[in-house]
Design a protein around this motif. Structure first.
Motif, PDB file in Angstrom:
ATOM      1  N   ILE A   1       0.999  -1.353  -0.148  1.00 41.88           N
ATOM      2  CA  ILE A   1       0.114  -0.499  -0.402  1.00 41.88           C
ATOM      3  C   ILE A   1       0.758   0.807   0.088  1.00 41.88           C
ATOM      4  O   ILE A   1       1.490   1.552   1.180  1.00 41.88           O
ATOM      5  CB  ILE A   1      -1.027   0.270   1.070  1.00 41.88           C
ATOM      6  N   PRO A   2       0.958   2.036  -1.403  1.00 41.04           N
ATOM      7  CA  PRO A   2       1.724   3.039  -0.826  1.00 41.04           C
ATOM      8  C   PRO A   2       1.140   4.094   0.393  1.00 41.04           C
ATOM      9  O   PRO A   2       0.739   4.527   0.414  1.00 41.04           O
ATOM     10  CB  PRO A   2       1.502   3.891  -2.467  1.00 41.04           C
ATOM     11  N   LEU A   3       2.412   5.230   0.567  1.00 42.02           N
ATOM     12  CA  LEU A   3       1.712   5.979   2.198  1.00 42.02           C
ATOM     13  C   LEU A   3       2.238   7.429   0.975  1.00 42.02           C
ATOM     14  O   LEU A   3       1.144   8.286   1.354  1.00 42.02           O
ATOM     15  CB  LEU A   3       2.509   5.654   3.339  1.00 42.02           C
ATOM     16  N   TYR A   4       2.512   7.746  -0.254  1.00 40.43           N
ATOM     17  CA  TYR A   4       2.328   8.896  -0.957  1.00 40.43           C
ATOM     18  C   TYR A   4       1.877   8.691  -2.016  1.00 40.43           C
ATOM     19  O   TYR A   4       2.670   8.323  -2.724  1.00 40.43           O
ATOM     20  CB  TYR A   4       4.279   9.222  -0.730  1.00 40.43           C
ATOM     21  N   ARG A   5       1.684  10.052  -2.662  1.00 39.57           N
ATOM     22  CA  ARG A   5       1.288  10.444  -4.072  1.00 39.57           C
ATOM     23  C   ARG A   5       2.084  11.590  -4.842  1.00 39.57           C
ATOM     24  O   ARG A   5       1.292  12.639  -3.878  1.00 39.57           O
ATOM     25  CB  ARG A   5      -0.544  10.050  -4.519  1.00 39.57           C
TER      26      ARG A   5
END
Length: 89
Positions: free
Chosen positions: A29-33
């Motif tokens: 699950i990515p934490l930043y975009r």
């Protein structure tokens, strides 16, 4: 002193076979975009608290993934104790 540790994702293990809980896969699950955090931090009167949430895109989950919701039956009763080192199932 700050650690300067900035993880970019959370990895969780998902069960993929309702008949065999040993079958699982890791989901990232990515934490930043674009440098902006994707989570929402909980707040109280004193500021940020140690509770956060992040949305999971269900379409991105591996197929099949087994979902089972927790119910009050999964929780320790208010008057029940939990021993240190006791298994959590």
């Amino acid at each position: 002193m700050p650690t300067r540790h900035f993880p970019d994702r959370i990895e969780i293990e998902l069960h993929i076979d309702p008949e065999n809980v040993a079958k699982s896969t890791v989901f990232s699950i990515p934490l930043y975009r674009n440098g902006a955090p994707l989570w929402r931090q909980g707040l109280d009167g004193a500021g940020a608290i140690d509770v956060a949430v992040i949305e999971i895109d269900r379409a991105a989950l591996p197929q099949p993934t087994v979902f089972r919701a927790f119910t009050p039956n999964n929780l320790t009763p208010p008057d029940g104790g939990v021993e240190i080192g006791a298994p959590c199932w």
